[in-house]
Design an enzyme around this catalytic site. Sequence first.
Site, mmCIF file in Angstrom:
data_model
loop_
_atom_site.group_PDB
_atom_site.id
_atom_site.type_symbol
_atom_site.label_atom_id
_atom_site.label_comp_id
_atom_site.label_asym_id
_atom_site.label_seq_id
_atom_site.Cartn_x
_atom_site.Cartn_y
_atom_site.Cartn_z
ATOM 1 N N ASP A 18 27.009 -31.070 -8.034
ATOM 2 C CA ASP A 18 25.562 -31.278 -8.453
ATOM 3 C C ASP A 18 25.062 -32.655 -7.692
ATOM 4 O O ASP A 18 25.670 -33.683 -7.572
ATOM 5 C CB ASP A 18 25.667 -31.465 -9.901
ATOM 6 C CG ASP A 18 25.813 -30.124 -10.572
ATOM 7 O OD1 ASP A 18 25.948 -29.134 -9.996
ATOM 8 O OD2 ASP A 18 25.569 -30.095 -12.014
ATOM 9 N N HIS A 164 30.284 -33.684 -8.625
ATOM 10 C CA HIS A 164 28.986 -34.223 -8.297
ATOM 11 C C HIS A 164 29.018 -34.903 -6.841
ATOM 12 O O HIS A 164 30.074 -35.800 -6.506
ATOM 13 C CB HIS A 164 28.704 -35.627 -9.220
ATOM 14 C CG HIS A 164 28.316 -34.844 -10.573
ATOM 15 N ND1 HIS A 164 29.275 -34.467 -11.539
ATOM 16 C CD2 HIS A 164 27.076 -34.690 -11.063
ATOM 17 C CE1 HIS A 164 28.812 -34.137 -12.491
ATOM 18 N NE2 HIS A 164 27.538 -34.038 -12.313
#
Length: 199
Positions: A18, A164
């Site tokens: 992400d 992430h």
Amino acid sequence: SGSYSLAGNYKNIALTFDDGPWPGSTEKIIDILSKEKIKATFFMTARHIREYPEIFKSLIKNGHEIESHTVNHPMLARLSEKRQKEEIQKSCEIIIQFGGKKPKFIRPPYRSFNQRTIKIAKDLDLTLVTWDIDPKDWSNGANSQSIQQHIIKRVHPGAIILLHDGGGNRQKTIKALPKIISKLKAKGYSFVTLSELIK
């Protein structure tokens, strides 16, 4: 998460990232995935695509799947229907504008969504998706060891793993990633994109 079924080999799992694209992190993750011959799914914050188009293009060139994570990373449930729709629709437009395919999935930042979000996703022909395994790789308390252990302990067939590549210094994630991959491969898992996992 109920509304989709798993396809094919039951030992498939999806690595998802992400908040990118992000300089210094996304490229290193691309390198690791290339070495391992793995395709992953990147939920991109579209304002970062605008800022770092070259990194974005590198993801596409390497065959990774690009999906929507809104434009500005808001808590969608706090926004009006109109603002939610702008965040989601515009992110898809930016992905296409910079050379990506039309997204199939929207992942709401912070897992914040409501009935309006579900309706908007449906209207835009997107599947709303979250994750199964979250090692909180962004938190100060995490280190590469804890990130690995969290994932290895909880992995299961069909798992969607959240990591992430964007939004800050991702050195812990980058350090953990090759070890996560080798341990999961040793357990017989195969890595697929989200659209391969969820048919």
